[in-house]
Motif scaffolding. Structure first.
Motif, short mmCIF file in Angstrom:
data_model
loop_
_atom_site.label_atom_id
_atom_site.label_comp_id
_atom_site.label_asym_id
_atom_site.label_seq_id
_atom_site.Cartn_x
_atom_site.Cartn_y
_atom_site.Cartn_z
N GLU A 203 14.68 -87.09 31.12
CA GLU A 203 16.51 -87.34 31.68
C GLU A 203 16.74 -88.02 32.61
O GLU A 203 15.30 -87.93 33.08
N ALA A 204 17.80 -89.29 32.72
CA ALA A 204 17.37 -90.08 33.43
C ALA A 204 19.14 -90.33 33.32
O ALA A 204 19.70 -90.03 31.63
N ASP A 205 19.56 -91.41 34.08
CA ASP A 205 20.83 -91.94 34.53
C ASP A 205 20.71 -93.33 34.24
O ASP A 205 20.86 -92.66 36.06
N TYR A 206 21.23 -94.31 33.75
CA TYR A 206 21.45 -95.67 34.29
C TYR A 206 22.38 -96.37 34.11
O TYR A 206 22.83 -96.05 32.57
N ASP A 207 23.03 -95.61 35.36
CA ASP A 207 24.59 -96.26 35.01
C ASP A 207 25.46 -95.78 33.82
O ASP A 207 26.38 -97.20 33.29
N GLY A 208 25.55 -94.76 33.70
CA GLY A 208 26.52 -93.83 33.16
C GLY A 208 25.58 -93.39 31.73
O GLY A 208 25.87 -93.57 30.60
N ILE A 209 24.13 -94.40 31.10
CA ILE A 209 23.82 -94.87 30.67
C ILE A 209 23.14 -93.23 30.31
O ILE A 209 21.54 -92.90 31.07
N ARG A 210 22.80 -92.65 29.78
CA ARG A 210 22.08 -90.96 29.54
C ARG A 210 21.02 -90.86 28.25
O ARG A 210 21.24 -90.97 27.84
N LYS A 211 19.94 -90.48 29.34
CA LYS A 211 18.45 -90.41 28.49
C LYS A 211 18.28 -89.01 28.24
O LYS A 211 18.37 -87.97 29.18
N MET A 212 17.83 -88.77 27.46
CA MET A 212 17.88 -87.57 26.72
C MET A 212 16.50 -87.32 26.02
O MET A 212 16.11 -88.28 25.42
N ASN A 213 15.57 -86.35 25.85
CA ASN A 213 15.25 -86.16 24.89
C ASN A 213 15.39 -86.27 23.27
O ASN A 213 16.19 -84.86 23.82
N ALA A 214 15.03 -86.60 22.73
CA ALA A 214 16.06 -86.58 21.29
C ALA A 214 15.39 -84.94 20.63
O ALA A 214 16.55 -85.02 20.02
N LEU A 215 14.02 -84.48 20.97
CA LEU A 215 13.64 -83.11 20.51
C LEU A 215 14.95 -82.17 21.21
O LEU A 215 15.31 -81.09 20.15
N LYS A 216 15.08 -82.15 22.75
CA LYS A 216 16.33 -81.21 22.94
C LYS A 216 17.70 -81.34 22.54
O LYS A 216 18.60 -80.76 22.56
N TRP A 217 17.62 -82.82 21.89
CA TRP A 217 19.60 -83.58 21.44
C TRP A 217 19.46 -82.34 20.05
O TRP A 217 20.52 -82.19 20.43
N LEU A 218 17.95 -82.69 19.35
CA LEU A 218 17.99 -82.25 18.25
C LEU A 218 18.80 -81.08 17.85
O LEU A 218 19.61 -80.12 17.25
N LEU A 219 18.24 -80.15 18.72
CA LEU A 219 17.92 -78.50 19.33
C LEU A 219 20.02 -77.75 19.56
O LEU A 219 19.96 -76.86 19.16
N GLU A 220 20.17 -79.06 20.37
CA GLU A 220 21.72 -79.07 20.37
C GLU A 220 22.95 -78.61 19.22
O GLU A 220 22.18 -78.72 18.29
N GLU A 221 23.82 -77.68 19.12
CA GLU A 221 24.88 -76.86 18.29
C GLU A 221 24.93 -78.54 18.07
O GLU A 221 26.04 -79.63 18.73
#
Length: 403
Positions: A385-403
């Motif tokens: 996870e990171a933030d690059y000037d408003g671009i949010r980096k996320m782990n794709a698998l954790k994103w897939l587990l979101e509602e």
């Protein structure tokens, strides 16, 4: 056999229950449409609806073959409807009934009928049906299991890592029944072969009256092998011809339409991000299930990034987005996801640990001059996870587990 809860889809049926509108559920064969109806009927019974007020017909059951005439179907349902209370009418795989829309429309106009239908292709809700039932139906487009549904239903989380569960999701398939035979690769392969052959023979070959089935299979293999790559009808035609499978543009277009209608593949058109308009040339194609793709083209070491992209595309569709490929003057955005309230941008990369890969992934998003959300999804576990000037980096698998 334990039924897998498909809560998002079930909520759709609950929201529209008793409303004066026909509920249509479409989706590729074996994605869980019949099970969804079964779950919903169980909900109705818990609410106190009488069994006599529930009429359920599956047209893939030979017991109901004699009802594959819309007059006979209408007569049968009317004879079984109760005079008191609402009647809940479930017509599963109704595409087997020629001109079924006439029976459905006649049932719809009755005050004590709540009608639900399913079909295993997109074209059953087109043409004459769209005309007859225009404005009278809502459609739920169903897909095989999402990663979250698979994660929750598989009971693997207590002894497998997230990445291991994702690998099994890809190889064991997202079709619901495969959870029952998880790990039995021979059984899974036979089951997927059955789905593939049913879709091809019943929903494509039969409907389009294709005589050269081998040519169709060659085109499918080509499209599956090039998931996530920009393709055009002309490019497919030239590539296949160069491989010794001579095929003209008109035939390619016809076969692609049949495959899209069968819901075996999905098409993401290009969207001019600056001009806010669709572009006619080149599209990307994604397959309804990664394991089906592996079945047809095998596995290659360089496929993992495109497969992740495929999974993310299907998840965005599940979440109700219209999904396009973002075209920029100098670059491309993997997905522009549109809803009525705005846009989201997604870049998908297997890993951005390498600095040059990270820069290449971020650059198209940095070229944008609007304030819509921007995401970079990767399989990275370090610096996930990171933030690059408003671009949010996320782990794709954790994103897939979101509602």
């Amino acid at each position: 056999m334990r039924l897998i809860q498909r809560n998002n889809y079930l909520d759709f049926l609950k929201r529209h229950k008793d409303k004066k509108i026909i509920k249509v559920v479409s989706g590729i064969r074996r994605c869980g449409k019949s099970t969804l109806f079964q779950l919903f009927r169980e909900e109705l019974l818990k609410e106190g609806v009488s069994k006599e007020n529930i009429i359920s017909i599956n047209f893939e059951d030979l017991d109901y073959e004699y009802l594959q005439d819309y007059h006979a179907l209408y007569k049968y349902v009317c004879e079984h409807m109760q005079s008191s209370g609402m009647n809940y009418i479930f017509l599963d795989e109704i595409q087997h009934v020629p001109e079924f829309e006439k029976a459905v429309d006649s049932l719809f106009i009755k005050d004590n009928a709540d009608v639900y239908i399913t079909g295993s292709n997109a074209y059953f809700m087109s043409g004459e049906l769209a005309t007859v039932l225009s404005g009278r139906y809502v459609e739920l487009k169903m897909l095989p299991l999402s990663f979250k549904e698979y994660y929750d239903a598989s009971d693997l989380s207590h002894n497998h890592s997230l990445s291991e569960i994702y690998e099994k999701y890809l190889t064991d398939s997202s079709f619901p029944y495969t959870i029952q035979i998880s790990g039995k690769q021979t059984d899974i392969k036979e089951y997927l072969n059955g789905i593939f052959n049913s879709v091809i023979l019943k929903d494509v070959v039969g409907r389009l009256r294709i005589s050269d089935v081998k040519m169709l299979e060659s085109l499918i293999k080509y499209v599956f092998a090039n998931v996530g790559s920009l393709l055009s009808v002309n490019k497919i035609s030239k590539s296949m011809t160069s491989f010794g499978r001579k095929i003209d543009n008109k035939t390619v277009e016809r076969y692609l339409t049949g495959l899209l209608d069968s819901l075996l593949i999905y098409q993401a058109d290009r969207f001019d991000v600056k001009g806010k308009e669709l572009l006619k040339l080149n599209s990307k194609y994604y397959v309804a299930d990664a394991a089906l793709r592996y079945l047809i083209v095998g596995r290659k070491g360089l496929d993992t990034g495109h497969i992740l992209e495929n999974v993310i595309y299907l998840e965005l569709v599940r979440r109700g987005y219209e999904v396009y490929v973002g075209a920029l003057k100098n670059g491309e955005i993997d997905f522009v996801a549109k809803k009525s309230d705005g846009l989201c941008y997604f870049q998908v990369s297997e890993s951005t640990i390498d600095e040059s890969t990270l820069k290449r992934a971020l650059q198209p998003l940095m070229n944008l001059d609007d304030n819509y959300p921007k995401y970079l999804l990767t399989l990275d576990e370090i610096n996930a996870e990171a933030d690059y000037d408003g671009i949010r980096k996320m782990n794709a698998l954790k994103w897939l587990l979101e509602e």
